[in-house]
Design a protein around this motif. Structure first.
Motif, PDB file in Angstrom:
ATOM      1  N   ILE A 132       1.077  -8.234  -5.314  1.00 16.26           N
ATOM      2  CA  ILE A 132       0.911  -6.919  -5.633  1.00 16.26           C
ATOM      3  C   ILE A 132       1.517  -6.069  -4.584  1.00 16.26           C
ATOM      4  O   ILE A 132       2.165  -5.056  -4.829  1.00 16.26           O
ATOM      5  N   ALA A 133       1.295  -6.179  -3.328  1.00 19.07           N
ATOM      6  CA  ALA A 133       1.905  -5.606  -2.233  1.00 19.07           C
ATOM      7  C   ALA A 133       3.507  -5.534  -2.452  1.00 19.07           C
ATOM      8  O   ALA A 133       4.155  -4.546  -2.450  1.00 19.07           O
ATOM      9  N   VAL A 134       4.161  -6.610  -2.601  1.00 24.70           N
ATOM     10  CA  VAL A 134       5.676  -6.881  -2.809  1.00 24.70           C
ATOM     11  C   VAL A 134       5.817  -5.938  -4.063  1.00 24.70           C
ATOM     12  O   VAL A 134       7.025  -5.119  -3.883  1.00 24.70           O
ATOM     13  N   VAL A 191      -0.629  -4.294   2.345  1.00 22.51           N
ATOM     14  CA  VAL A 191       0.018  -5.154   3.311  1.00 22.51           C
ATOM     15  C   VAL A 191      -0.862  -5.446   4.411  1.00 22.51           C
ATOM     16  O   VAL A 191      -1.255  -6.430   4.820  1.00 22.51           O
ATOM     17  N   ALA A 192      -1.391  -4.174   4.918  1.00 19.98           N
ATOM     18  CA  ALA A 192      -2.551  -4.224   6.117  1.00 19.98           C
ATOM     19  C   ALA A 192      -3.625  -4.899   5.543  1.00 19.98           C
ATOM     20  O   ALA A 192      -4.409  -5.435   6.415  1.00 19.98           O
ATOM     21  N   MET A 193      -4.249  -4.577   4.423  1.00 18.20           N
ATOM     22  CA  MET A 193      -5.500  -4.973   3.885  1.00 18.20           C
ATOM     23  C   MET A 193      -5.268  -6.440   3.970  1.00 18.20           C
ATOM     24  O   MET A 193      -6.477  -7.121   4.246  1.00 18.20           O
ATOM     25  N   GLY A 213      -7.012  -4.283   9.455  1.00 21.37           N
ATOM     26  CA  GLY A 213      -7.833  -3.064   8.778  1.00 21.37           C
ATOM     27  C   GLY A 213      -7.646  -2.016   9.609  1.00 21.37           C
ATOM     28  O   GLY A 213      -7.570  -0.955   9.143  1.00 21.37           O
ATOM     29  N   ALA A 214      -7.621  -2.088  11.241  1.00 24.60           N
ATOM     30  CA  ALA A 214      -7.501  -0.722  11.966  1.00 24.60           C
ATOM     31  C   ALA A 214      -5.946  -0.313  11.460  1.00 24.60           C
ATOM     32  O   ALA A 214      -6.104   1.115  11.470  1.00 24.60           O
ATOM     33  N   ALA A 215      -4.920  -1.110  11.486  1.00 26.24           N
ATOM     34  CA  ALA A 215      -3.640  -0.344  11.175  1.00 26.24           C
ATOM     35  C   ALA A 215      -3.759   0.361   9.715  1.00 26.24           C
ATOM     36  O   ALA A 215      -3.237   1.399   9.498  1.00 26.24           O
ATOM     37  N   MET A 216      -4.739  -0.164   8.885  1.00 23.16           N
ATOM     38  CA  MET A 216      -4.957   0.609   7.587  1.00 23.16           C
ATOM     39  C   MET A 216      -5.421   1.896   7.756  1.00 23.16           C
ATOM     40  O   MET A 216      -5.160   2.693   6.966  1.00 23.16           O
ATOM     41  N   LEU A 217      -6.707   1.982   8.435  1.00 21.56           N
ATOM     42  CA  LEU A 217      -7.303   2.919   8.642  1.00 21.56           C
ATOM     43  C   LEU A 217      -6.594   4.364   9.298  1.00 21.56           C
ATOM     44  O   LEU A 217      -6.414   5.393   8.885  1.00 21.56           O
ATOM     45  N   TYR A 219       2.110  -0.474  13.280  1.00 17.37           N
ATOM     46  CA  TYR A 219       0.901  -1.307  13.462  1.00 17.37           C
ATOM     47  C   TYR A 219       0.821  -2.338  12.199  1.00 17.37           C
ATOM     48  O   TYR A 219       0.237  -3.144  12.266  1.00 17.37           O
ATOM     49  N   ILE A 220       1.188  -1.422  10.811  1.00 15.59           N
ATOM     50  CA  ILE A 220       0.890  -2.479   9.791  1.00 15.59           C
ATOM     51  C   ILE A 220       1.850  -3.727   9.731  1.00 15.59           C
ATOM     52  O   ILE A 220       1.181  -4.905   9.638  1.00 15.59           O
TER      53      ILE A 220
END
Lengths: 488, 102
Positions: free
Chosen positions: A282-284, A317-319, A327-331, A401-402
């Motif tokens: 899904i990310a790609v 991607v981060a998730m 997770g932190a990169a995502m937030l 970060y991601i």
């Protein structure tokens, strides 16, 4: 006995949510006492002041823990999203008054729907039970359907609202059916019970549990507009009043990702091998399709709509790294993406020649803007560079970060695809900058500029935050890391 | 006479759900699409009740009340949107809604 039951509910832990509802009721009262046909400024001011109180109550009243018998969980993750979502809503409300007057939808319900949507989003971020997730999503979505269709004399608004509504309710049905199947397997809709169940079974699940997980995944992919479940979003985004587009592409998306994170990290953590594989594809797809569609757009509004799909791809991607760093990169990215995207949409509003004309967002209107309105052009450039991920803006650190989280977790191929996509996206963001700074002014495309003090203030705040988090990202990252830590 | 078991209910609701999905994907009248969505939601409700009865657990039945309430609210807003469309375009055919294109 009864008193014991009430005190076990810990209603006071939901103080900010209760306050949001109180603010909404107060706004209704203010609207009633305002003489008919007058401005909605009193409603707007009531709402904004009320939401500032909500933020204060979130930050200064510490009362964490489960409430309502474990149906909701108030932890640092919840608090993080409460503050972010309320801030984004305040920004949108602050710029709305002049805009809704311009597009002739000046009714108090505009603010009320935003408040109810905010309430739904807050429920989603704290939900510890699929029932509450469902109620939160629906409270948010039903308000958003109405907001998208608010310009009811404009056909594109009707059409966007209808498509959003039909696909949204279609998704809801998938979500409820998925919950029903999970309930059949687990015997409960509580996320902690689901965790215990998956710990017992491991990957060796009965078919109804797999089907339930899959349907819930599909429902969230719809709500966060991931490819191949994204068709509604460009149309809904383009049809909606632009302030609502700015809102929808940031706050509800953040809230949906928050619920997505909590359910999948906490509830479905034991079967992460299954869903991370699905999310990989899904990310790609999301990053690539969003980019390819954005490349072809000449309307800034539609380009930003597709680019928000791409950004959802980066978030996935981060998730799917399924660890604290990712997770932190995502937030972190959700916050800065909120500010840069709202900023870009607000500039698009400022340059829109005619809201009733759907072609009012043409990129040719930006020709030579830097010579006509240097400040607006400069601010737009900041947002475009941030969205493209170019230093020293916060967008660079967000992407850094991601992708470094993805590499650390061993998703090197995915990180490479992400970076390549990010490079492609530079083309359509820089195209705006080039049009503003290097193209000759064209009298034919120059229209009036809608640049009111409230708008200017909000755009500058967004730009300052985007630059600030680009120069000093550590603090926000630290907060994000602490918040995501609550899920472990 | 054959006894009706849980799997009969599950099969029935799966069939109804599929009918709903096919209806949404193939029909062009907005009201029919909304009815198909209702079919999907009600099949999910049937699943919940069947499991609830089978598991001797009340949660599923409570969930159904929420689903019904939410579905009603959703239809309320949905019909309002349909009204605005009908006023502007005098059609309920989704194929005629094509201003927003790539």
């Amino acid at each position: 006995m009864f008193e014991q039951l009430i005190s076990d509910m810990h209603v006071s832990r939901m103080l900010p949510e209760i306050l949001v509802l109180v603010v909404a009721l107060a706004a209704i009262l203010v609207d009633i006492v305002t003489p008919a046909g007058r401005s909605t400024r009193p409603v707007q001011i009531t709402s904004i002041v009320g939401l500032l109180v909500v933020i204060a109550s979130t930050l200064f009243v510490h009362n964490n823990g489960p409430a309502f018998g474990g149906m909701v969980e108030i932890d640092s993750f919840t608090i993080f999203f409460r503050v972010v979502l309320t801030m984004l809503t305040i920004i949108i409300m602050a710029v709305s008054e002049n805009y809704i007057q311009l597009v002739k939808i000046r009714i108090a319900e505009y603010y009320l729907m935003l408040l109810f949507a905010l309430f739904g989003m807050m429920l989603m971020t704290m939900a510890n039970d699929l029932l509450i997730v469902f109620l939160g999503i629906e409270t948010m979505s039903v308000s958003l359907y109405a907001l998208v269709g608010m310009s009811r004399h404009r056909e594109s608004s009707n059409e966007g609202a209808l498509k959003y509504f039909l696909l949204g309710s279609f998704t809801t049905a998938f979500f409820v059916y998925g919950i029903a199947l999970l309930y059949g397997a687990v015997g409960s809709t509580n996320i902690l019970d689901i965790t215990v169940y998956f710990q017992r079974t491991g990957m060796n699940l009965p078919i109804i549990a797999w089907a339930g997980t899959l349907l819930v995944l599909v429902a969230f992919a719809f709500k966060t507009a991931l490819v191949p479940f994204h068709w509604w979003s460009p149309d809904a985004y383009e049809g909606a009043p632009t302030t609502i587009t700015a809102f929808m592409s940031t706050a509800p998306k953040a809230a949906a990702f928050a619920a997505f994170l909590r359910i999948f990290y906490v509830g479905f953590g034991e079967v992460s091998d299954g869903w991370t594989t699905a999310l990989w594809w899904i990310a790609v797809l999301t990053m690539t399709v969003g980019n390819l569609m954005a490349l072809r757009q000449d309307s800034i509004k539609r380009m930003l709509a597709f680019s928000s799909i791409t950004h959802a791809g980066y978030l996935v991607v981060a998730m799917l790294t399924y660890d604290v760093i990712g997770g932190a990169a995502m937030l972190f990215y959700l916050v800065i993406y909120g500010f840069m995207n709202i900023g870009a949409f607000l500039v698009a509003i400022a340059l829109n020649r005619n809201e009733d004309d759907d072609r009012g967002y043409d990129i040719n209107d930006y020709k030579g803007l830097a010579f006509r309105k240097p400040l607006i052009a400069f601010l737009m450039m900041i947002f475009m560079l941030a969205l493209a991920g170019i230093p020293p803006t916060a967008g660079f650190f967000g992407k850094y970060y991601i992708f470094s989280a993805a590499v650390k977790s061993g998703f090197i191929g995915l990180a490479v695809i992400g970076v390549l996509n990010s490079a492609v996206s530079v083309y359509y963001y820089l195209r705006v900058v080039v049009t503003m700074y290097l193209k000759e002014r064209d009298e034919k495309t120059e229209g009036r500029i809608f640049w009111k003090p409230d708008m200017a203030f909000a755009v500058i705040v967004c730009a300052v935050l985007v630059m600030y988090f680009g120069i000093a990202p550590d603090q926000l990252l630290k907060v994000a890391t602490a918040s995501i830590g609550a899920l472990w | 006479m054959m006894e009706i078991t849980l799997s009969h209910y599950l099969l029935l609701s799966a069939v109804i759900f599929t009918i709903g999905v096919v209806g949404v994907l193939t029909r062009r009248n907005i009201l029919i699409i909304m009815m198909s969505v209702e079919l999907m939601l009600n099949s999910a409700n049937l699943t919940l009740i069947a499991f609830s009865h089978y598991l001797q657990n009340i949660d599923g039945m409570i969930f159904v009340f929420f689903t019904m309430t939410v579905a009603a609210a959703e239809v309320g807003v949905g019909l309002a949107i349909v009204m605005t469309i009908f006023r502007n375009k005098e059609t309920l055919d989704v194929a005629n809604l094509n201003i927003l294109r790539n």
